[in-house]
Motif scaffolding. Structure first.
Motif, PDB file in Angstrom:
ATOM      1  N   GLY B 205     -14.866   2.005  -9.104  1.00 45.84           N
ATOM      2  CA  GLY B 205     -13.820   2.949  -8.690  1.00 45.84           C
ATOM      3  C   GLY B 205     -13.669   3.004  -7.182  1.00 45.84           C
ATOM      4  O   GLY B 205     -12.564   2.977  -6.654  1.00 45.84           O
ATOM      5  N   LYS B 206     -14.822   3.048  -6.481  1.00 39.03           N
ATOM      6  CA  LYS B 206     -14.793   3.125  -5.009  1.00 39.03           C
ATOM      7  C   LYS B 206     -14.214   1.840  -4.420  1.00 39.03           C
ATOM      8  O   LYS B 206     -13.458   1.880  -3.448  1.00 39.03           O
ATOM      9  CB  LYS B 206     -16.211   3.333  -4.470  1.00 39.03           C
ATOM     10  CG  LYS B 206     -16.800   4.668  -4.826  1.00 39.03           C
ATOM     11  CD  LYS B 206     -16.874   5.583  -3.616  1.00 39.03           C
ATOM     12  CE  LYS B 206     -17.477   6.915  -3.993  1.00 39.03           C
ATOM     13  NZ  LYS B 206     -16.493   7.971  -4.054  1.00 39.03           N
ATOM     14  N   LEU B 208     -12.155  -0.228  -5.895  1.00 36.00           N
ATOM     15  CA  LEU B 208     -10.723  -0.247  -6.236  1.00 36.00           C
ATOM     16  C   LEU B 208      -9.951   0.638  -5.264  1.00 36.00           C
ATOM     17  O   LEU B 208      -8.869   0.261  -4.782  1.00 36.00           O
ATOM     18  CB  LEU B 208     -10.553   0.234  -7.675  1.00 36.00           C
ATOM     19  CG  LEU B 208      -9.180   0.094  -8.323  1.00 36.00           C
ATOM     20  CD1 LEU B 208      -8.762  -1.362  -8.361  1.00 36.00           C
ATOM     21  CD2 LEU B 208      -9.202   0.660  -9.741  1.00 36.00           C
ATOM     22  N   ASP B 209     -10.520   1.785  -4.969  1.00 32.43           N
ATOM     23  CA  ASP B 209      -9.915   2.724  -4.022  1.00 32.43           C
ATOM     24  C   ASP B 209      -9.761   2.073  -2.650  1.00 32.43           C
ATOM     25  O   ASP B 209      -8.713   2.158  -1.997  1.00 32.43           O
ATOM     26  CB  ASP B 209     -10.838   3.957  -3.908  1.00 32.43           C
ATOM     27  CG  ASP B 209     -10.076   5.209  -3.529  1.00 32.43           C
ATOM     28  OD1 ASP B 209      -8.847   5.127  -3.384  1.00 32.43           O
ATOM     29  OD2 ASP B 209     -10.710   6.259  -3.363  1.00 32.43           O
ATOM     30  N   LEU B 212      -7.068  -0.585  -2.680  1.00 27.78           N
ATOM     31  CA  LEU B 212      -5.735   0.034  -2.679  1.00 27.78           C
ATOM     32  C   LEU B 212      -5.363   0.523  -1.284  1.00 27.78           C
ATOM     33  O   LEU B 212      -4.212   0.386  -0.862  1.00 27.78           O
ATOM     34  CB  LEU B 212      -5.705   1.215  -3.658  1.00 27.78           C
ATOM     35  CG  LEU B 212      -5.408   0.873  -5.102  1.00 27.78           C
ATOM     36  CD1 LEU B 212      -5.505   2.112  -5.963  1.00 27.78           C
ATOM     37  CD2 LEU B 212      -4.020   0.277  -5.244  1.00 27.78           C
ATOM     38  N   ARG B 213      -6.363   1.065  -0.587  1.00 25.45           N
ATOM     39  CA  ARG B 213      -6.123   1.547   0.785  1.00 25.45           C
ATOM     40  C   ARG B 213      -5.738   0.373   1.683  1.00 25.45           C
ATOM     41  O   ARG B 213      -4.812   0.457   2.485  1.00 25.45           O
ATOM     42  CB  ARG B 213      -7.389   2.229   1.309  1.00 25.45           C
ATOM     43  CG  ARG B 213      -7.115   3.188   2.458  1.00 25.45           C
ATOM     44  CD  ARG B 213      -8.358   3.895   2.912  1.00 25.45           C
ATOM     45  NE  ARG B 213      -8.928   4.736   1.872  1.00 25.45           N
ATOM     46  CZ  ARG B 213     -10.189   4.728   1.504  1.00 25.45           C
ATOM     47  NH1 ARG B 213     -11.028   3.891   2.055  1.00 25.45           N
ATOM     48  NH2 ARG B 213     -10.637   5.537   0.574  1.00 25.45           N
ATOM     49  N   GLU B 214      -6.442  -0.734   1.489  1.00 29.20           N
ATOM     50  CA  GLU B 214      -6.173  -1.941   2.266  1.00 29.20           C
ATOM     51  C   GLU B 214      -4.765  -2.466   1.964  1.00 29.20           C
ATOM     52  O   GLU B 214      -4.011  -2.838   2.868  1.00 29.20           O
ATOM     53  CB  GLU B 214      -7.222  -2.990   1.899  1.00 29.20           C
ATOM     54  CG  GLU B 214      -7.331  -4.122   2.873  1.00 29.20           C
ATOM     55  CD  GLU B 214      -8.465  -5.068   2.492  1.00 29.20           C
ATOM     56  OE1 GLU B 214      -8.285  -6.267   2.653  1.00 29.20           O
ATOM     57  OE2 GLU B 214      -9.506  -4.592   2.014  1.00 29.20           O
TER      58      GLU B 214
END
Lengths: 77, 221
Positions: B205-206, B208-209, B212-214
């Protein structure tokens, strides 16, 4: 009211663990939903950008270039 | 991730079945002794989480491994969750067996609380710093300091002269019957599998987060 029996204490201890795992699953589930929604938004934005670029290319502005992408900064935790 | 999750579910179901339908009722403590089969494996899993977090912290400092910083953070986060469960289940067991929710005179309890609070403060340190190399290094040093408390906490009960906390594992081996020991081992395996599953899911999850931020930064949004 009679004092709780040993059985009650055992049930309470196991219930605490069960509820903790349940809360954890709910938090992760909510987080996954948020990530899924954000991913969908980003995909939509990327498609929109692609459509705009192909439209501007079709419109004869062949010299126009796509804006430079900023360098990513990775963040953890 | 799927394998560890499935293993955790199977082992947890097996351990609950063994605890309530296979393990005999303890002659000394009675029915409340069944809390032992979850309380002790949860405590040992908390130690394992902190140990794993310290190992990853060592990799941050030694190998300059950027991925290990997040792995260390997730392991310590899991350790704090298991630590909180240890304190809660232990408190309930104490109330059932000793008639009190907490005993400040017990070194084992107080040292575990100190260990738990020490790792709670890890998050205050981590989130008070800007993300980057400095934060990774400071968090790693803190995680390594914390791991020193684990053997102290583990051995506290044996160092203590006066105690009411039971000693199950002595130099003569486990002080329980074969069926009790088997149930304990399955419960320990279940808790370790649960940790592996939760660790993998949270880490995924971290990551993936972070991806997504990138991606958001790349798209300029």
């Amino acid at each position: 009211m009679s004092p709780p029996s040993e059985w009650h204490y055992v049930a309470a201890a196991y219930l605490v663990v069960f509820v903790a795992v349940l809360i954890w699953v709910a938090i992760i589930g909510a987080k996954l939903q948020r990530l899924q929604r954000q991913l969908g938004e980003l995909v939509e934005q990327a498609r929109e950008r692609e459509r705009n670029m192909s439209r501007s290319l079709d419109g004869g502005s062949k010299g126009a270039e796509a804006p430079a992408l900023p360098a990513p900064e990775r963040e953890h935790g | 991730m799927a394998v560890s999750s499935a293993l955790a579910v199977v082992l947890l179901a097996a351990s609950i079945a063994l605890i309530f339908f296979y393990a005999p009722t303890d002659a000394d403590q009675g029915f409340s002794q069944r809390i032992f089969y979850f309380h002790v494996p949860i405590a040992l899993t908390a130690y394992a989480c902190f140990g794993w977090g310290a190992w990853k912290a060592l990799r941050v400092l030694w190998k300059r491994d950027d991925r290990a910083d997040l792995e260390s953070y997730v392991a310590i986060h899991q350790g704090v969750v298991f630590g909180a469960l240890t304190l809660l289940t232990g408190s309930i067991w104490a109330r059932a067996s000793w008639g009190v929710w907490w005993a400040w005179s017990e070194n084992q309890l107080v040292l575990f609380l100190v260990l738990f609070l020490f790792y709670c403060a890890y998050f205050m340190l981590r989130f008070s710093l800007e993300p980057g190399r400095a934060r990774a290094n400071m968090s790693a040093v803190y995680a390594l300091f914390g791991v020193v408390l684990i053997p102290v906490s583990f051995l506290a009960i044996r160092l203590s002269q006066k105690f009411i906390h039971p000693v199950v594992f002595t130099s003569h081996g486990p002080q329980m019957t074969g069926s009790q020991f088997f149930t304990f081992c399955v419960s320990l395996a279940a808790m370790l599998a649960l940790f592996a599953a939760l660790y993998n899911i949270e880490l995924a999850g971290k990551r993936l987060d972070s991806s997504l931020r990138e991606l958001r930064e790349l798209l300029g949004t």
